[in-house]
Scaffold this active site. Structure first.
Site, PDB file in Angstrom:
ATOM      1  N   ASP A   1     -46.385  13.598 -50.964  1.00 36.75           N
ATOM      2  CA  ASP A   1     -46.738  12.857 -48.888  1.00 36.75           C
ATOM      3  C   ASP A   1     -47.346  11.818 -49.143  1.00 36.75           C
ATOM      4  O   ASP A   1     -48.603  11.735 -49.373  1.00 36.75           O
ATOM      5  CB  ASP A   1     -47.088  14.508 -48.475  1.00 36.75           C
ATOM      6  CG  ASP A   1     -45.797  15.087 -47.490  1.00 36.75           C
ATOM      7  OD1 ASP A   1     -44.944  14.366 -46.964  1.00 36.75           O
ATOM      8  OD2 ASP A   1     -46.863  16.420 -47.435  1.00 36.75           O
TER       9      ASP A   1
ATOM     10  N   GLU B   1     -43.517  11.126 -42.657  1.00 32.12           N
ATOM     11  CA  GLU B   1     -42.881  11.705 -41.182  1.00 32.12           C
ATOM     12  C   GLU B   1     -42.737  11.177 -39.973  1.00 32.12           C
ATOM     13  O   GLU B   1     -43.569  10.237 -39.735  1.00 32.12           O
ATOM     14  CB  GLU B   1     -44.761  12.642 -40.696  1.00 32.12           C
ATOM     15  CG  GLU B   1     -44.556  13.979 -42.145  1.00 32.12           C
ATOM     16  CD  GLU B   1     -45.207  15.210 -41.410  1.00 32.12           C
ATOM     17  OE1 GLU B   1     -45.656  14.890 -40.465  1.00 32.12           O
ATOM     18  OE2 GLU B   1     -46.093  16.056 -42.403  1.00 32.12           O
TER      19      GLU B   1
ATOM     20  N   GLU C   1     -37.608  19.897 -40.288  1.00 28.64           N
ATOM     21  CA  GLU C   1     -38.275  20.801 -40.201  1.00 28.64           C
ATOM     22  C   GLU C   1     -38.102  21.801 -39.405  1.00 28.64           C
ATOM     23  O   GLU C   1     -38.889  21.342 -38.321  1.00 28.64           O
ATOM     24  CB  GLU C   1     -39.875  20.546 -41.081  1.00 28.64           C
ATOM     25  CG  GLU C   1     -40.775  22.351 -40.422  1.00 28.64           C
ATOM     26  CD  GLU C   1     -42.019  22.068 -41.453  1.00 28.64           C
ATOM     27  OE1 GLU C   1     -43.345  22.911 -41.207  1.00 28.64           O
ATOM     28  OE2 GLU C   1     -42.639  20.574 -41.770  1.00 28.64           O
TER      29      GLU C   1
ATOM     30  N   LYS D   1     -42.889  10.221 -49.027  1.00 31.14           N
ATOM     31  CA  LYS D   1     -42.495  11.002 -48.128  1.00 31.14           C
ATOM     32  C   LYS D   1     -42.722  10.607 -46.914  1.00 31.14           C
ATOM     33  O   LYS D   1     -44.680  10.309 -46.930  1.00 31.14           O
ATOM     34  CB  LYS D   1     -42.140  12.588 -48.142  1.00 31.14           C
ATOM     35  CG  LYS D   1     -41.679  13.530 -46.767  1.00 31.14           C
ATOM     36  CD  LYS D   1     -41.023  14.468 -46.750  1.00 31.14           C
ATOM     37  CE  LYS D   1     -42.205  15.803 -47.310  1.00 31.14           C
ATOM     38  NZ  LYS D   1     -43.148  15.498 -46.014  1.00 31.14           N
TER      39      LYS D   1
ATOM     40  N   ASP E   1     -48.389  17.330 -48.591  1.00 29.08           N
ATOM     41  CA  ASP E   1     -49.709  18.043 -47.954  1.00 29.08           C
ATOM     42  C   ASP E   1     -50.652  18.605 -47.744  1.00 29.08           C
ATOM     43  O   ASP E   1     -51.450  19.153 -46.918  1.00 29.08           O
ATOM     44  CB  ASP E   1     -50.004  16.121 -46.581  1.00 29.08           C
ATOM     45  CG  ASP E   1     -48.596  16.908 -45.247  1.00 29.08           C
ATOM     46  OD1 ASP E   1     -48.308  17.487 -45.544  1.00 29.08           O
ATOM     47  OD2 ASP E   1     -48.865  15.788 -44.644  1.00 29.08           O
ATOM     48  N   SER E   2     -49.590  19.483 -47.383  1.00 37.56           N
ATOM     49  CA  SER E   2     -49.460  21.075 -47.070  1.00 37.56           C
ATOM     50  C   SER E   2     -51.260  21.614 -48.638  1.00 37.56           C
ATOM     51  O   SER E   2     -51.302  22.842 -48.628  1.00 37.56           O
ATOM     52  CB  SER E   2     -48.894  22.343 -47.841  1.00 37.56           C
ATOM     53  OG  SER E   2     -47.826  21.796 -48.667  1.00 37.56           O
TER      54      SER E   2
END
Length: 273
Positions: free
Chosen positions: A92, A124, A191, A122, A53-54
């Protein structure tokens, strides 16, 4: 050079990630968001590609990852999966797509998998999202966890500084990692956490850890491809190693093109029909 440092050209799977940890073979990952870049990354022998999602920052110019949508992630992931022949492609799940409730999370997970063709997702978070992780896994979708600095929670943290430096947060991170691994996650991104903690977590769980700013005691590493190739400017955290300076190369090349057009040197006679 296809398959650099790897003689095994089979399609990389989630099971292969776990095998690599068991064999002590480090896992290499990079992000990609488009077909052309993903082709190059995949052919270079990378083990995994994260459609992060970067993309919200790198591709759209947003200051955080929060604005990107499910449909935008599907667009980027679909482009990457068309290019990747060997690498495991992980996408993501963006902010808001799984935090509401389990049902909403499973629905969005299925949509991303069906429409993008990626290999895994993925998410978070730790024990707070464990029920959703389990439900997504129960739907037959592989899940990669993500702990430490979780950019989707930037408004909660208020800073991108190193996480889990104090004992209480470090203990929670360890417990979260164990819970995610026990639930069935095939890997966990760590991270921006202290290297000592990342090593301890990596030794405590049976699934691989993928570090970014977490030292070399993790089972693998990941970087944002535009950062490590030197396309981006103004972002120089300690963990980032730039392997090229494409910003300088591209600026120079485009400048020469502009000059040649202005001077009527391009196209020349050989470049015309």
């Amino acid at each position: 050079m296809s398959g650099y440092l790897s003689s095994d050209m089979r399609k990389v799977t989630t099971h292969r990630f776990i095998e690599m940890k068991q064999k002590g073979e480090k896992i290499s990952m990079l992000t990609s968001y488009d077909y052309t870049t993903a082709q190059i990354v995949d052919a270079s022998g990378i083990d995994g590609i994260l459609v992060g999602d970067s993309a919200s920052n790198v591709m759209a110019g947003n200051t955080t990852t929060i604005p990107i949508t499910v449909d935008q992630m599907i667009y980027h992931a679909k482009s990457v999966t068309r290019a990747a022949k060997r690498a495991l492609v992980v996408c993501d799940m963006p902010f808001g797509s799984y935090q509401v409730d389990c049902v909403d999370g499973v629905r969005n997970a299925i949509k991303i998998m069906k429409e993008s063709g990626c290999d895994a997702l993925k998410l978070e978070g730790g024990v707070e999202i464990l029920d959703t992780v389990r439900r997504i896994l129960d739907a037959g979708i592989p899940v990669m966890g993500h702990l430490g600095l979780t950019p989707q929670s930037i408004n909660k943290f208020g800073t991108y500084s190193v996480r889990a430096k104090d004992e209480a947060e470090a203990e929670k991170l360890k417990n979260d990692a164990i819970a995610l691994a026990d639930a069935g996650c095939f890997a966990i991104v760590l991270e921006k956490v202290p290297a000592k903690l990342a090593r301890e977590v990596s030794e405590a769980i049976s699934v691989p850890t993928i570090g970014i700013g977490a030292g070399n005691g993790t089972d693998g590493q990941i970087l944002v491809v535009d950062d490590m190739l030197g396309k981006t400017r103004g972002f120089s955290p300690r963990f980032l190693r730039r392997y090229a300076n494409l910003n300088e190369i591209m600026t120079s090349a485009i400048g020469r093109y502009v000059e040649d057009v202005k001077n009527c040197d391009f196209p020349n006679e050989k470049e015309s029909y």
